[in-house]
Design a protein around this motif. Structure first.
Motif, mmCIF file in Angstrom:
data_model
loop_
_atom_site.group_PDB
_atom_site.id
_atom_site.type_symbol
_atom_site.label_atom_id
_atom_site.label_comp_id
_atom_site.label_asym_id
_atom_site.label_seq_id
_atom_site.Cartn_x
_atom_site.Cartn_y
_atom_site.Cartn_z
ATOM 1 N N LEU A 1 0.826 -1.212 0.000
ATOM 2 C CA LEU A 1 0.000 0.000 0.000
ATOM 3 C C LEU A 1 0.859 1.260 0.000
ATOM 4 C CD1 LEU A 1 -2.833 -0.873 2.533
ATOM 5 C CD2 LEU A 1 -3.117 -0.258 0.142
ATOM 6 N N VAL A 2 1.869 1.285 0.854
ATOM 7 C CA VAL A 2 2.737 2.462 0.961
ATOM 8 C C VAL A 2 3.529 2.669 -0.327
ATOM 9 C CG1 VAL A 2 4.735 3.403 2.180
ATOM 10 C CG2 VAL A 2 2.861 2.408 3.462
ATOM 11 N N LEU A 3 4.031 1.583 -0.914
ATOM 12 C CA LEU A 3 4.790 1.697 -2.155
ATOM 13 C C LEU A 3 3.912 2.192 -3.298
ATOM 14 C CD1 LEU A 3 7.565 1.211 -3.423
ATOM 15 C CD2 LEU A 3 6.819 -1.114 -3.935
ATOM 16 N N GLY A 4 2.695 1.688 -3.381
ATOM 17 C CA GLY A 4 1.763 2.161 -4.410
ATOM 18 C C GLY A 4 1.418 3.619 -4.235
ATOM 19 N N LEU A 5 1.180 4.035 -2.994
ATOM 20 C CA LEU A 5 0.879 5.445 -2.716
ATOM 21 C C LEU A 5 2.075 6.325 -3.070
ATOM 22 C CD1 LEU A 5 -1.360 7.225 -1.546
ATOM 23 C CD2 LEU A 5 -0.264 6.970 0.667
ATOM 24 N N PHE A 6 3.276 5.852 -2.749
ATOM 25 C CA PHE A 6 4.483 6.623 -3.085
ATOM 26 C C PHE A 6 4.628 6.781 -4.601
ATOM 27 C CE2 PHE A 6 9.026 6.624 -4.192
ATOM 28 C CZ PHE A 6 9.388 7.831 -3.607
ATOM 29 N N LEU A 7 4.371 5.726 -5.361
ATOM 30 C CA LEU A 7 4.493 5.817 -6.819
ATOM 31 C C LEU A 7 3.451 6.759 -7.409
ATOM 32 C CD1 LEU A 7 5.300 2.173 -7.920
ATOM 33 C CD2 LEU A 7 6.778 4.165 -8.040
ATOM 34 N N ILE A 8 2.286 6.825 -6.815
ATOM 35 C CA ILE A 8 1.265 7.739 -7.325
ATOM 36 C C ILE A 8 1.611 9.185 -7.003
ATOM 37 C CG2 ILE A 8 -1.150 8.448 -7.009
ATOM 38 C CD1 ILE A 8 -1.855 5.491 -6.800
ATOM 39 N N ILE A 9 2.125 9.426 -5.798
ATOM 40 C CA ILE A 9 2.417 10.793 -5.372
ATOM 41 C C ILE A 9 3.718 11.333 -5.956
ATOM 42 C CG2 ILE A 9 2.954 12.183 -3.332
ATOM 43 C CD1 ILE A 9 1.002 10.477 -1.773
ATOM 44 N N ALA A 10 4.695 10.447 -6.195
ATOM 45 C CA ALA A 10 6.029 10.883 -6.620
ATOM 46 C C ALA A 10 5.963 11.654 -7.935
ATOM 47 C CB ALA A 10 6.935 9.673 -6.788
ATOM 48 N N LYS A 11 6.770 12.687 -8.017
ATOM 49 C CA LYS A 11 6.875 13.517 -9.212
ATOM 50 C C LYS A 11 8.017 13.026 -10.082
ATOM 51 C CE LYS A 11 5.230 18.019 -8.470
ATOM 52 N NZ LYS A 11 5.453 19.381 -8.133
ATOM 53 N N GLY A 12 7.722 12.729 -11.343
ATOM 54 C CA GLY A 12 8.759 12.337 -12.278
ATOM 55 C C GLY A 12 9.487 13.528 -12.832
ATOM 56 N N GLU A 13 10.656 13.308 -13.337
ATOM 57 C CA GLU A 13 11.442 14.419 -13.903
ATOM 58 C C GLU A 13 11.040 14.733 -15.302
ATOM 59 O OE1 GLU A 13 15.615 14.411 -13.403
ATOM 60 O OE2 GLU A 13 15.461 13.366 -11.511
#
Length: 65
Positions: free
Chosen positions: A53-65
């Motif tokens: 759950l935490v990893l999925g949330l991080f991938l959704i929130i993370a900003k790509g370059e």
């Protein structure tokens, strides 16, 4: 460098994050609803599903370059 490939990677990252979030949510639900059958391993599988759950949330929130 060209920025054309950035959009596709960003969408793929968000999509993979959504998949992980769904799988983590389902794993958490089924882990805690069948805790009687899992016995002593409920905490272990609960911890692993919360990591998903935490990893999925991080991938959704993370900003790509």
């Amino acid at each position: 460098m060209s920025e054309e490939g950035g959009f596709g990677l960003s969408v793929a990252e968000k999509f993979f994050g959504l998949i992980l979030l769904i799988v983590g949510g389902l794993a958490t639900y089924y882990t805690f609803t069948s805790s009687k059958a899992l016995g002593a391993f409920t905490g272990f599988f609960g911890f692993l599903s919360i990591i998903l759950l935490v990893l999925g949330l991080f991938l959704i929130i993370a900003k790509g370059e």
